[in-house]
Design a protein around this motif. Structure first.
Motif, short mmCIF file in Angstrom:
data_model
loop_
_atom_site.label_atom_id
_atom_site.label_comp_id
_atom_site.label_asym_id
_atom_site.label_seq_id
_atom_site.Cartn_x
_atom_site.Cartn_y
_atom_site.Cartn_z
N ARG A 268 3.32 0.85 -10.23
CA ARG A 268 4.36 1.75 -10.75
C ARG A 268 3.74 2.81 -11.64
N GLN A 269 2.86 2.37 -12.53
CA GLN A 269 2.14 3.34 -13.37
C GLN A 269 0.67 3.26 -13.02
N GLU A 270 0.09 4.39 -12.66
CA GLU A 270 -1.33 4.43 -12.29
C GLU A 270 -2.07 5.40 -13.20
N PRO A 271 -3.23 5.03 -13.75
CA PRO A 271 -3.84 3.71 -13.65
C PRO A 271 -2.95 2.63 -14.27
N LEU A 272 -3.08 1.41 -13.75
CA LEU A 272 -2.33 0.29 -14.30
C LEU A 272 -2.73 0.10 -15.77
N PRO A 273 -1.75 0.10 -16.70
CA PRO A 273 -2.09 -0.01 -18.12
C PRO A 273 -2.87 -1.30 -18.42
N GLU A 274 -3.80 -1.17 -19.35
CA GLU A 274 -4.69 -2.28 -19.71
C GLU A 274 -3.90 -3.54 -20.08
N GLU A 275 -2.73 -3.33 -20.71
CA GLU A 275 -1.97 -4.49 -21.22
C GLU A 275 -1.09 -5.13 -20.14
N SER A 276 -1.12 -4.61 -18.92
CA SER A 276 -0.27 -5.19 -17.87
C SER A 276 -0.69 -6.64 -17.56
N PRO A 277 0.29 -7.56 -17.52
CA PRO A 277 -0.05 -8.96 -17.20
C PRO A 277 -0.55 -9.11 -15.75
N MET A 278 -0.33 -8.08 -14.95
CA MET A 278 -0.73 -8.19 -13.53
C MET A 278 -2.26 -8.21 -13.38
N TRP A 279 -2.99 -7.58 -14.32
CA TRP A 279 -4.45 -7.55 -14.23
C TRP A 279 -5.04 -8.96 -14.09
N HIS A 280 -4.50 -9.88 -14.89
CA HIS A 280 -5.15 -11.20 -15.00
C HIS A 280 -4.35 -12.31 -14.32
N VAL B 161 0.84 -1.20 0.00
CA VAL B 161 0.00 0.00 0.00
C VAL B 161 0.87 1.25 0.00
N GLY B 162 2.22 1.05 -0.03
CA GLY B 162 3.14 2.20 0.03
C GLY B 162 3.20 2.93 -1.30
N ARG B 163 4.06 2.47 -2.17
CA ARG B 163 4.18 3.05 -3.51
C ARG B 163 4.57 1.94 -4.49
N GLY B 164 4.09 2.07 -5.73
CA GLY B 164 4.35 1.06 -6.74
C GLY B 164 5.81 0.93 -7.12
N THR B 165 6.57 2.00 -6.97
CA THR B 165 7.99 1.98 -7.36
C THR B 165 8.81 1.01 -6.50
N LEU B 166 8.24 0.57 -5.40
CA LEU B 166 8.98 -0.36 -4.53
C LEU B 166 9.15 -1.73 -5.16
N ILE B 167 8.29 -2.04 -6.12
CA ILE B 167 8.27 -3.40 -6.67
C ILE B 167 8.72 -3.41 -8.12
N VAL B 168 9.64 -4.33 -8.45
CA VAL B 168 9.98 -4.58 -9.84
C VAL B 168 8.89 -5.53 -10.35
N GLU B 169 7.96 -4.97 -11.11
CA GLU B 169 6.73 -5.72 -11.38
C GLU B 169 6.98 -6.98 -12.20
N GLN B 170 7.91 -6.91 -13.15
CA GLN B 170 8.21 -8.12 -13.93
C GLN B 170 8.76 -9.22 -13.02
N ASP B 171 9.59 -8.82 -12.06
CA ASP B 171 10.15 -9.79 -11.11
C ASP B 171 9.05 -10.39 -10.23
N LEU B 172 8.06 -9.59 -9.91
CA LEU B 172 6.95 -10.11 -9.09
C LEU B 172 6.21 -11.21 -9.85
N VAL B 173 5.92 -10.94 -11.13
CA VAL B 173 5.22 -11.94 -11.94
C VAL B 173 6.06 -13.22 -12.04
N THR B 174 7.36 -13.06 -12.28
CA THR B 174 8.26 -14.22 -12.36
C THR B 174 8.26 -14.97 -11.03
#
Ligand code: NDP
Length: 310
Positions: A253-265, A224-237
């Protein structure tokens, strides 16, 4: 002295609602962006987001009062002269709201709520024992205004709590750690990790693959802090490899989260749109108070350390 108010996120609060909350200032020279008028008069800017180029247009600016807690984008703004001070809002209502958000996701897992809903959908009656909170450890990253409230709430709920901050703390029921070793130990021993850190050069990309590998395979990360704390690709891996079990992200990291982000699904990720700290209640009273303190040359409330970044 004039005060410029820039409610950047217009859907957050109207001018009228804002004026009602800062009644002590309505007789002052209060201007609402974009009606700046004579910019040389403006000594205080009240905003939730520092608009690009605005600081450069305010030669008399002494103080920015942030309408919120996170000041990372202001602190890192290269256009903001070093003498301009920044104050933030610290409100217990918001802190408790965020603490409850973290607790809610943890309890959802402890009580197997999603699993039971799945069973219900299949008309299966299957008693499964809830986890025992006394067997579980919550690691809280950041023991400041909000992180401290979360750590106390988890301790009151019966969890073992480890808290990580820059400086060691003395807090009842919370094992305080600091430094790289402290973080490693926290990640290795926590069943749930709640990240409530500010974004600074030291915390950016804190969660990379190496950190995820330290976590328990079934563990949950809540950010709940800030998105920059997480390397999002590393999280998915990391989730794909089972280094951790689940991530709940209120910030990206980018808000709103882009539609194409794999994190959505991703089945291992729960996303909420930056709503964990919402209610300011009467927290805007600090705006009036800091205006008075600035004009009288008194110590400001909740001033941040621009060099530390929070
Ligand atoms: P505080 O400034 O009160 O606390 C920050 C905490 O982080 C402190 O305990 C500090 O340590 C610790 N910290 C900072 N840098 C480091 C580091 N490098 N290593 C270890 N610990 C560190 O902030 P709040 O608790 O009020 O808020 C935290 C963040 O939450 C905000 O900055 C903002 O980004 C985010 N936020 C998100 C919201 C949302 O809706 N999702 C709403 C509001 C805030 P120390 O105590 O030693 O200084």
């Amino acid at each position: 002295m004039a005060v410029l108010v820039d409610i950047y996120s217009q859907d957050w609060m109207s001018e009228e609602a804002f004026k009602n909350q800062i009644a002590g200032l309505v007789n002052e020279d209060l201007r609402f962006y974009p009606k700046i008028g004579n910019s040389a008069d403006i000594r205080m800017l009240v905003t939730d987001h520092l608009r690009q180029g605005l600081a450069a247009r305010l030669p008399g600016l002494e103080l920015i009062q942030k309408l919120g807690a996170g000041v990372d984008t202001m602190v890192s703004d290269p256009e903001l002269p070093s003498h301009v001070r920044i104050t933030r809002i610290k409100h217990n209502v918001t802190a408790m709201e965020m603490a409850r958000y973290c607790l809610a996701y943890v309890l959802q897992d402890v009580q197997n709520m999603i699993l039971h809903k799945d069973k219900q959908n299949q008309a299966i009656w299957e008693p499964i024992a809830p986890k025992r909170v006394t067997d579980l450890t919550v690691g809280v990253l950041g023991l400041g205004h909000i992180g401290g409230a979360a750590a106390r709430l988890f301790a009151e709920a019966g969890f073992s709590v480890i808290g990580w901050s820059r400086s060691l703390k003395t807090m009842d029921g919370i094992h305080s750690v600091a430094g790289a070793d402290g973080l490693q130990n926290l990640l290795r021993s926590s069943d749930y990790v709640a990240s409530i850190l500010p974004s600074t050069p030291q915390t950016e990309n804190l969660f990379d693959l190496a950190k995820f590998k330290l976590m328990k395979p079934e563990s949950m990360l809540i950010n709940v802090g800030r998105g920059t704390l997480i390397v999002e690709q590393d999280l998915v891996t990391a989730l794909d490899h089972g280094y951790l079990g689940h991530a709940v992200l209120d910030v990206c990291r980018q808000e709103p989260l882009p539609e194409e982000s794999p994190m959505w699904h991703h089945p291992g990720i729960t996303i909420t749109p930056h709503i964990s700290g919402w209610d300011l209640d009467d927290g805007l009273s600090v705006v009036t108070e800091n205006y008075l303190r600035l004009t009288e040359g008194r110590k400001l409330l909740h001033e941040i350390d621009r060099r530390a970044g929070y």
